[in-house]
Design an enzyme around this catalytic site. Structure first.
Site, PDB file in Angstrom:
ATOM      1  N   SER A 229     -65.897  34.001 -46.775  1.00  0.00           N
ATOM      2  CA  SER A 229     -64.644  34.389 -46.090  1.00  0.00           C
ATOM      3  C   SER A 229     -64.465  35.903 -46.192  1.00  0.00           C
ATOM      4  O   SER A 229     -64.030  36.556 -45.241  1.00  0.00           O
ATOM      5  CB  SER A 229     -63.430  33.712 -46.739  1.00  0.00           C
ATOM      6  OG  SER A 229     -63.170  32.486 -46.115  1.00  0.00           O
TER       7      SER A 229
ATOM      8  N   LYS B  95     -51.953  31.210 -51.484  1.00  0.00           N
ATOM      9  CA  LYS B  95     -52.155  29.854 -50.961  1.00  0.00           C
ATOM     10  C   LYS B  95     -50.948  29.477 -50.134  1.00  0.00           C
ATOM     11  O   LYS B  95     -49.837  29.970 -50.386  1.00  0.00           O
ATOM     12  CB  LYS B  95     -52.305  28.864 -52.121  1.00  0.00           C
ATOM     13  CG  LYS B  95     -53.088  27.624 -51.745  1.00  0.00           C
ATOM     14  CD  LYS B  95     -54.568  27.885 -51.748  1.00  0.00           C
ATOM     15  CE  LYS B  95     -55.373  26.679 -51.366  1.00  0.00           C
ATOM     16  NZ  LYS B  95     -56.800  26.904 -51.620  1.00  0.00           N
TER      17      LYS B  95
ATOM     18  N   THR C 187     -69.708  27.045 -49.231  1.00  0.00           N
ATOM     19  CA  THR C 187     -69.258  26.531 -50.529  1.00  0.00           C
ATOM     20  C   THR C 187     -70.370  25.696 -51.174  1.00  0.00           C
ATOM     21  O   THR C 187     -70.686  25.868 -52.356  1.00  0.00           O
ATOM     22  CB  THR C 187     -67.952  25.716 -50.377  1.00  0.00           C
ATOM     23  OG1 THR C 187     -67.005  26.548 -49.700  1.00  0.00           O
ATOM     24  CG2 THR C 187     -67.387  25.322 -51.719  1.00  0.00           C
TER      25      THR C 187
HETATM   26  P1  NAD Z   1     -63.783  17.030 -47.208  1.00  0.00           P
HETATM   27  O1  NAD Z   1     -62.517  16.355 -46.794  1.00  0.00           O
HETATM   28  O2  NAD Z   1     -64.711  17.562 -46.169  1.00  0.00           O
HETATM   29  O3  NAD Z   1     -64.668  16.014 -48.105  1.00  0.00           O
HETATM   30  C1  NAD Z   1     -64.169  15.251 -49.168  1.00  0.00           C
HETATM   31  C2  NAD Z   1     -65.168  14.125 -49.452  1.00  0.00           C
HETATM   32  O4  NAD Z   1     -64.784  13.455 -50.659  1.00  0.00           O
HETATM   33  C3  NAD Z   1     -65.237  13.051 -48.372  1.00  0.00           C
HETATM   34  O5  NAD Z   1     -66.580  12.619 -48.231  1.00  0.00           O
HETATM   35  C4  NAD Z   1     -64.404  11.910 -48.955  1.00  0.00           C
HETATM   36  O6  NAD Z   1     -64.797  10.632 -48.454  1.00  0.00           O
HETATM   37  C5  NAD Z   1     -64.767  12.051 -50.404  1.00  0.00           C
HETATM   38  N1  NAD Z   1     -63.811  11.449 -51.332  1.00  0.00           N
HETATM   39  C6  NAD Z   1     -62.457  11.494 -51.305  1.00  0.00           C
HETATM   40  N2  NAD Z   1     -61.962  10.821 -52.343  1.00  0.00           N
HETATM   41  C7  NAD Z   1     -63.019  10.363 -53.045  1.00  0.00           C
HETATM   42  C8  NAD Z   1     -63.157   9.581 -54.226  1.00  0.00           C
HETATM   43  N3  NAD Z   1     -62.082   9.160 -54.886  1.00  0.00           N
HETATM   44  N4  NAD Z   1     -64.396   9.301 -54.655  1.00  0.00           N
HETATM   45  C9  NAD Z   1     -65.470   9.723 -54.001  1.00  0.00           C
HETATM   46  N5  NAD Z   1     -65.424  10.452 -52.883  1.00  0.00           N
HETATM   47  C10 NAD Z   1     -64.198  10.750 -52.410  1.00  0.00           C
HETATM   48  O7  NAD Z   1     -63.335  18.165 -48.233  1.00  0.00           O
HETATM   49  P2  NAD Z   1     -64.171  19.442 -48.708  1.00  0.00           P
HETATM   50  O8  NAD Z   1     -63.811  20.604 -47.867  1.00  0.00           O
HETATM   51  O9  NAD Z   1     -65.604  19.048 -48.875  1.00  0.00           O
HETATM   52  O10 NAD Z   1     -63.500  19.714 -50.138  1.00  0.00           O
HETATM   53  C11 NAD Z   1     -63.851  18.952 -51.279  1.00  0.00           C
HETATM   54  C12 NAD Z   1     -63.321  19.657 -52.519  1.00  0.00           C
HETATM   55  O11 NAD Z   1     -63.862  20.974 -52.602  1.00  0.00           O
HETATM   56  C13 NAD Z   1     -61.786  19.835 -52.587  1.00  0.00           C
HETATM   57  O12 NAD Z   1     -61.398  19.782 -53.963  1.00  0.00           O
HETATM   58  C14 NAD Z   1     -61.600  21.273 -52.073  1.00  0.00           C
HETATM   59  O13 NAD Z   1     -60.374  21.853 -52.534  1.00  0.00           O
HETATM   60  C15 NAD Z   1     -62.806  21.932 -52.705  1.00  0.00           C
HETATM   61  N6  NAD Z   1     -63.212  23.187 -52.062  1.00  0.00           N
HETATM   62  C16 NAD Z   1     -63.557  23.230 -50.730  1.00  0.00           C
HETATM   63  C17 NAD Z   1     -63.976  24.412 -50.166  1.00  0.00           C
HETATM   64  C18 NAD Z   1     -64.437  24.480 -48.738  1.00  0.00           C
HETATM   65  O14 NAD Z   1     -64.914  25.555 -48.324  1.00  0.00           O
HETATM   66  N7  NAD Z   1     -64.359  23.401 -47.960  1.00  0.00           N
HETATM   67  C19 NAD Z   1     -64.030  25.593 -50.931  1.00  0.00           C
HETATM   68  C20 NAD Z   1     -63.682  25.531 -52.287  1.00  0.00           C
HETATM   69  C21 NAD Z   1     -63.283  24.306 -52.841  1.00  0.00           C
END
Ligand code: NAD
Length: 394
Positions: free
Chosen positions: A328, A85, A169
């Site tokens: 990936s 990371k 994901t």
């Molecule tokens: P993103 O920024 O695209 O989306 C996050 C969403 O959560 C947004 O809609 C935001 O408004 C909402 N949000 C933020 N705080 C909030 C709260 N307190 N209550 C409700 N909604 C809230 O991010 P993402 O890529 O979708 O990632 C989301 C999670 O998934 C993270 O924990 C990330 O580490 C994990 N993740 C992402 C991926 C990926 O491929 N993008 C892969 C594995 C894990």
């Protein structure tokens, strides 16, 4: 599982963590020095793999912890990778595009000695995207004097990205939810689902679970939550988000709070927003039968115990959101042999892999009489231990 203490001692520490200083010429003529990190927790199963995060709260301990999770996530999915990371302490919304590009290129210059397609393969994470991966690939290729698409994933399609990566994901979360519903003897058309977060992971999770025939009854984002007992069409909600910037005020829905959403009586609750959402303070309110963790670390250990006691099946993050790193991996494979698959091929391979991983963790949970989170760690640590023994690590 009676893990050998020598193996445990090795796994408890990252193999290598690098801290770098990145001087960036700002648009106003000053030079600002940013701090970045790259941690390689393990390369026992293959090159390190994991995203790069741009955030003001990035720190070395967080990067090390996320690298450990990547080792476990890759091992659960049985990918030929270890875990890594990276991150930079920066609020990217405060930088211009040109500053962001210079920072990105500077970071790659600094960490170049320890990364590469056979050493450590970065990817996007919080606040980094396909454009940033494109700059990183370009900078690394310049340093090496040759085209190096295999050193990074999450790239734009035109420069070696994979079809199916954006939805991957969420697709994995959907497959995990579908398998959990099946394991509980529930038919998709009898099931309901609430999704917290409507970003990349949450919106794809909602759309694909909806396509499975499950009724989506609640959705949320950082601005608030919406519900409709008769069902929400996430494709229509997405159009509303594109037009207004939020799920809030979606026509025909009722406004609720994010706390209300987490406490709804649904078959599946999918936290897909961020870490530390289900804690000792609200875990007892959760009435879902199944929790499928789309986000990384949405449930605290104390909450886990409460959910366990209440008989809620938790499909842990290192299994449920492994679809991203799985595709990936497919992107890396396609880049290595410069031959690209159709979206159908990617989806088919991903689905088979996720179903297999789910079954293995589910069967391990039954065998050891533990919850699925512990079972996922047993699967991961067993694989690492076996590889360490054959490599003579201890
Ligand atoms: P993103 O920024 O695209 O989306 C996050 C969403 O959560 C947004 O809609 C935001 O408004 C909402 N949000 C933020 N705080 C909030 C709260 N307190 N209550 C409700 N909604 C809230 O991010 P993402 O890529 O979708 O990632 C989301 C999670 O998934 C993270 O924990 C990330 O580490 C994990 N993740 C992402 C991926 C990926 O491929 N993008 C892969 C594995 C894990």
């Amino acid at each position: 599982m009676k893990l050998d203490p020598n193996a445990a001692a090795i796994i408890a520490c990252p193999e290598r963590t690098l801290e770098v200083s990145i001087p960036v010429k700002m648009d106003d003529g000053t030079t600002k020095v940013f701090t970045g990190y790259r941690s390689q927790h393990s390369t026992i199963m293959g090159p390190a793999k994991g995203g790069i995060r741009y955030h003001q709260s990035v720190n070395m301990d967080e990067v090390k912890t996320l690298a450990f999770w990547m080792t476990c996530k890759c091992a659960v999915a049985n990918l030929p990778y270890g875990g890594g990371k990276g991150g930079i302490i920066v609020d990217p919304s405060k930088l211009s595009q040109a500053e962001l590009e210079r920072l990105t290129r500077g970071y790659i210059d600094r960490i170049a000695p320890i990364i590469g397609e056979k050493m450590d393969i970065p990817a996007p994470d919080m606040n980094t995207n396909a454009q940033i991966m494109g700059w990183m690939m370009d900078e690394y290729s310049k340093l090496k004097g040759q085209y190096e698409p295999g050193f990074i994933t999450g790239k734009p399609i035109c420069i070696g990205g994979s079809l199916g990566r954006t939805a991957a994901t969420g697709r994995g979360v959907m497959v995990a939810a579908g398998e959990a519903i099946k394991a509980m003897g529930i038919k998709p058309e009898e099931a309901t689902c609430a999704v917290q977060g409507f970003g990349n992971v949450g919106s794809w999770t909602a759309k694909l679970i909806h396509d499975l025939g499950v009724k989506i009854v609640a959705l949320s984002d950082v601005y608030g939550a919406i519900m409709n007992e008769d069902g929400l069409d996430p494709y229509e909600v997405e159009k509303h988000v594109q037009a207004t910037g939020s799920v809030v005020n979606f026509p025909g829905s009722k406004a609720i709070s994010n706390a209300d959403l987490l406490a709804m009586e649904v078959t599946v609750l999918a936290p897909c927003a961020m870490e530390l959402q289900i804690t000792k303070d609200n875990a007892a309110d959760v009435k879902a039968k199944i929790i499928v963790e789309g986000a990384n670390g949405p449930t605290t250990p104390e909450a886990d115990e409460i959910l366990d006691k209440n008989g809620i099946l938790v499909v842990p993050d290192i299994l449920a959101n492994g679809g991203g790193v799985t595709v990936s991996y497919f992107e890396w494979v396609q880049c290595l042999y410069r031959y690209f698959w159709t979206e159908e091929e990617v989806i088919d391979k991903q689905t088979q892999l996720m179903i297999g991983a789910f079954k293995q963790v589910y069967d391990t949970a039954k065998k050891y009489e533990v919850n699925m989170r512990t079972a996922a760690y047993i699967v991961a640590l067993n694989r690492l231990d076996e590889a360490m023994k054959f490599r003579g690590a201890y």
